[in-house]
Design a protein around this motif. Structure first.
Motif: not given
Length: 251
Positions: A227-243
């Motif tokens: 859960a922590q790893k997922m939250l770190d990812l989704i609250r970041s600004d570097g996500m690739e849409n649709g990935r």
């Protein structure tokens, strides 16, 4: 104000995610068949806004109205970000084709695939003019990428979720106020779902001993860690849409 909407929030990854979010000033809307009293108590102690919605998400007819009610309850002007985490899912039926119960197959398809599709569709329709950060997370599985004996329904639904995510992410590239949508594969975790898997008949699930060994050797990751790893990812600004992201990228 950051708003987190989580399905399947009474246990497993959903519960672990909610527990972490209770440590911050977030607004939580949790959806599950049964209320988690411990989460409610912790929220009161922390002074965090938490609402539990008791819903059977395999009943797809209720989904559009449920999402409309949820979005209507959010203060659009105060919302800095809105996260919708489609975590609810089921691994049953664990049976090879030809032996599965049709009603259980239908329920699995509705819960694992149709429900996140309907939620996403309604969420995007209702928040199309919202200019805050909007993120949809669909929980995937490694079973989406390879055939596993006895998991024909589960693997198919997760493969469908991943393709839906990729397609919607592509579409959002031309939206005026785009949402970011990703799939996240959490890997093997120490949850009730793993317990269900270990109880499967070897004739129905030929890899059952492998999963028993994961448990016995302590190789299952804790839901809190994932859960922590997922939250770190989704609250970041570097996500690739649709990935489609995998926990293995972050450990």
């Amino acid at each position: 104000m950051n708003v987190f909407i989580i399905t399947g929030a009474s246990k497993g990854l959903g519960e672990a995610t909610a527990q972490l979010l209770l440590k911050e000033n977030n607004e939580l809307i949790l959806i599950a068949r049964n209320e988690n009293e411990e989460l409610v108590r912790h929220a009161k102690e922390a002074g965090v806004s938490l609402r539990f919605l008791n819903e059977d998400l395999s009943n797809h007819n209720k989904i559009p109205g449920m999402v409309k009610s949820i979005i209507g309850s959010i203060n659009k002007e105060k919302a800095e970000s809105v996260f919708f985490i489609n975590n609810a899912g089921m691994v049953d039926p664990i049976k090879p084709a030809g032996k599965s119960d049709p009603e259980l197959m239908t329920k699995s398809i509705h819960l694992n695939l149709l429900t996140p599709m309907l939620i996403t569709n309604e969420f995007l329709k209702l928040t199309g003019d919202w200019d805050c950060k909007k993120v949809i997370v669909n929980i995937s599985s490694g079973a989406a990428n390879r055939p596993i004996y006895g998991w024909n329904t589960y693997g198919t639904t997760k493969a469908g979720v991943d393709m839906f995510t990729k397609s919607v992410g592509h579409e959002q590239g031309t939206a005026t106020n785009p949402a970011t949508i990703i799939s996240f594969s959490p890997g093997i975790m120490d949850t009730d779902m793993q317990g269900t898997i270990r109880q499967a008949d070897k004739e129905d699930f030929t890899n059952v001993e492998v999963f028993k060994n994961y448990h016995e050797k302590g190789e299952l990751r804790s839901p809190g860690f994932v859960a922590q790893k997922m939250l770190d990812l989704i609250r970041s600004d570097g996500m690739e849409n649709g990935r489609v992201y995998d926990i293995k990228e972050f450990v």
